[in-house]
Design an enzyme around this catalytic site. Structure first.
Site, PDB file in Angstrom:
ATOM      1  N   ARG A  77       1.145  -0.935   0.267  1.00 13.98           N
ATOM      2  CA  ARG A  77      -0.006   0.415   0.126  1.00 13.98           C
ATOM      3  C   ARG A  77       0.650   0.955  -0.436  1.00 13.98           C
ATOM      4  O   ARG A  77       1.757   1.706   1.098  1.00 13.98           O
ATOM      5  CB  ARG A  77      -1.334  -0.158   1.121  1.00 13.98           C
ATOM      6  N   GLU A 166      -6.307   7.981   7.221  1.00 13.36           N
ATOM      7  CA  GLU A 166      -6.667   8.905   7.882  1.00 13.36           C
ATOM      8  C   GLU A 166      -7.454   9.970   7.925  1.00 13.36           C
ATOM      9  O   GLU A 166      -7.071  11.152   8.043  1.00 13.36           O
ATOM     10  CB  GLU A 166      -5.899   8.824   8.785  1.00 13.36           C
ATOM     11  N   ASN A 293      -6.664   1.600  10.857  1.00 13.29           N
ATOM     12  CA  ASN A 293      -5.051   1.673  11.013  1.00 13.29           C
ATOM     13  C   ASN A 293      -5.740   2.117  12.599  1.00 13.29           C
ATOM     14  O   ASN A 293      -5.822   2.454  13.635  1.00 13.29           O
ATOM     15  CB  ASN A 293      -4.498   3.132  10.972  1.00 13.29           C
ATOM     16  N   TYR A 295      -3.365   1.246  16.374  1.00 18.38           N
ATOM     17  CA  TYR A 295      -1.843   1.671  17.258  1.00 18.38           C
ATOM     18  C   TYR A 295      -2.048   1.564  18.855  1.00 18.38           C
ATOM     19  O   TYR A 295      -0.669   1.038  19.150  1.00 18.38           O
ATOM     20  CB  TYR A 295      -0.652   2.957  16.504  1.00 18.38           C
ATOM     21  N   GLU A 358      -2.321  -0.479   9.121  1.00 15.59           N
ATOM     22  CA  GLU A 358      -1.420  -0.095   9.655  1.00 15.59           C
ATOM     23  C   GLU A 358      -1.755  -0.428  10.979  1.00 15.59           C
ATOM     24  O   GLU A 358      -2.510  -0.354  11.515  1.00 15.59           O
ATOM     25  CB  GLU A 358      -1.173   1.589   9.641  1.00 15.59           C
TER      26      GLU A 358
HETATM   27  O1  IFM Z   1       3.971   7.599  10.124  1.00 20.72           O
HETATM   28  C1  IFM Z   1       1.836   7.598  10.312  1.00 20.72           C
HETATM   29  C2  IFM Z   1       0.991   7.417   9.200  1.00 20.72           C
HETATM   30  O2  IFM Z   1       1.059   8.324   7.941  1.00 20.72           O
HETATM   31  C3  IFM Z   1      -0.316   7.734   8.756  1.00 20.72           C
HETATM   32  N1  IFM Z   1      -0.811   6.568   9.929  1.00 20.72           N
HETATM   33  C4  IFM Z   1      -0.227   6.295  11.853  1.00 20.72           C
HETATM   34  C5  IFM Z   1       1.377   6.581  11.295  1.00 20.72           C
HETATM   35  C6  IFM Z   1       2.163   6.428  12.538  1.00 20.72           C
HETATM   36  O3  IFM Z   1       2.163   7.855  13.136  1.00 20.72           O
END
Ligand code: IFM
Length: 454
Positions: A77, A166, A293, A295, A358
């Site tokens: 991607r 995002e 995504n 985290y 992500e």
């Molecule tokens: O690096 C970023 C990415 O551009 C978008 N999602 C989160 C990642 C980490 O912060």
């Protein structure tokens, strides 16, 4: 020995974005983006870093694609830089920009790696910002036209398209928190920007479907965090609910339910004029792939520190943290179950495919005396998140793929080069690449479609 295995058709990939890796900011006719403007403004980015050179991927993409082949991923991607295609944002097309992405797509296909193309990963052409940026509804048409132009060129080969990466971050971190380009601090502007980003998703989806020469899948990738109250008190629970609405439901509801969670009174207190036009919510609700995504989670308590908002983020002591966030693998399971139960199950058969687009971690790492990068913490992060992902799949959540963020160490926005997310280490002085131990571990997982958990 206990092994976990993923479904046979599970897609393993890695992700990047144009501004974070390409460099070549003023080459071959590329226009200026809002990130060039922000990063060239002293004091805005850590160490005054810029994406001028970044990982120099514009010149080194072949070497980087060799790395993709080495990792054995099924899909890649990446994003297209709008200012490379339309240096003024609209009007004259820059053929060299299109040629660049054309070469990338051909070479990926030659390697049997499926290109997943994202149209917007935050690098808005500066001339469009000068006309008001995303808070200005006129931008929707500019985005749709840009989507049309890219699809005309790549739509005979690219089957998977993402409109936005995002959109919440574009809107809120760029227009309310002021940490990302364009650096505004205006809640009303953030809400306007988000609505226009979502409308542009819906209209661009139509344009891509119309222009592509084959059936395509259209997705969007959302940053989503489960929100936890700091305590069981009613005030903290209410505060956590509010934040969940402003971070998660504000994007999920329009895209998957065709509704907006923002009350009319909040809209009226923040905005002049009507934001949501007749038909907008129907337009937004179109999705073949929901990209998640993930985290971290967000822990929230009630607080009077910031008037009107009345919430504050807290960081529970004793947990593990990375350079930017709490490390909380279980949140991935909780989030996926919630998406399934609250958003996907009610859709019946017309459910979009769910993918982790992500997931990754910024932890300090470096090259040891023997040339190896022993990033054990990243391996642990990956392993623990994949265990939670697998748990969700076992519990009936149909997750179809996992993309690690990121292939390469890169320009981490306001954090500059201080944070490293790559499976591949980049020495930014020499541009030498070294596959980290996490990259080797990931390659093994891809090859075996699973791993031993003990
Ligand atoms: O690096 C970023 C990415 O551009 C978008 N999602 C989160 C990642 C980490 O912060």
């Amino acid at each position: 020995m206990t092994r976990i295995s993923f479904p046979d058709d599970f897609i393993w990939g890695v992700a990047t974005s144009a501004y974070q890796i390409e460099g070549a900011w003023n080459e071959d006719g590329r226009g200026i983006s809002i990130w060039d403007t922000l990063s060239h403004t002293p004091g805005k980015i850590m160490n005054n870093d810029t994406g001028d050179v970044a990982a120099d991927h514009y010149h080194r993409w072949k070497e980087d694609f060799d790395l993709l082949s080495e990792l054995g991923v099924h899909a890649y991607r990446f994003s297209v830089a709008w200012p490379r295609i339309l240096p003024q944002g609209a009007g004259a097309v820059n053929p060299k920009g299109l040629d660049f992405y054309d070469r990338l797509v051909d070479d990926l296909l030659r390697r049997q790696i499926e290109p997943y193309v994202c149209l917007y990963h935050w690098d808005l052409p500066q001339p469009l910002q000068d006309k008001g940026g995303w808070p200005n509804r006129a931008l929707v048409n500019d985005f749709v036209e840009y989507a049309r132009i890219v699809t005309r060129r790549l739509g005979d080969r690219v089957k998977v398209w993402f409109t936005h990466n995002e959109p919440w971050v574009t809107a809120f971190v760029g227009h309310f928190l002021g940490e990302h380009a364009p650096g505004w601090k205006d809640l009303g502007a953030a809400i306007r920007a988000l609505h226009h980003l979502l409308v542009s998703h819906g209209l661009a989806a139509r344009a891509i479907r119309a222009e592509a020469k084959q059936p395509v899948q259209i997705g969007i990738t959302l940053n989503l965090n489960p929100v936890y109250p700091a305590s069981d008190s009613e005030k903290d629970r209410e505060a956590a609910n509010q934040v969940d609405m402003m971070m998660n439901r504000i994007v999920l509801d329009p895209l998957l339910k065709g509704t907006s969670p923002i009350s009319e009174s909040t809209m009226a207190s923040l905005l002049t004029g009507k934001l949501i036009q007749p038909g907008d919510l129907e337009t937004i609700r179109t999705l073949d792939i929901l990209g998640v995504n993930y985290y971290s989670r967000t822990v929230i308590k009630h607080s009077n520190k910031i008037p009107f908002i009345n919430v504050e983020q807290v960081y529970p002591p004793g947990n593990e943290y990375s350079g930017m966030w709490e490390i909380f693998p279980e949140g991935l399971y909780v989030l996926l179950k919630r998406i399934q139960e609250e958003y996907l199950a009610p859709l019946g058969d017309s459910v979009p495919r769910l993918m982790i687009t992500e997931n990754g971690v910024p932890v300090p790492d470096g090259v040891d005396f023997d040339g190896q990068v022993r990033d054990e913490r990243r391996i642990r992060y990956l392993r623990n998140h994949l265990i939670q992902l697998h748990r969700a799949v076992q519990d009936g959540v149909a997750v179809k793929g996992y993309f690690h963020w990121s292939l390469l160490d890169n320009f981490e926005w306001a954090w500059g080069y201080s944070q490293r997310f790559g499976l591949v280490y980049v020495d930014f002085k020499t541009q030498k690449r070294v596959v980290k131990n996490s990259g080797r571990w990931f390659a093994e997982v891809v090859k075996a479609n699973g791993f031993a958990t003990d």
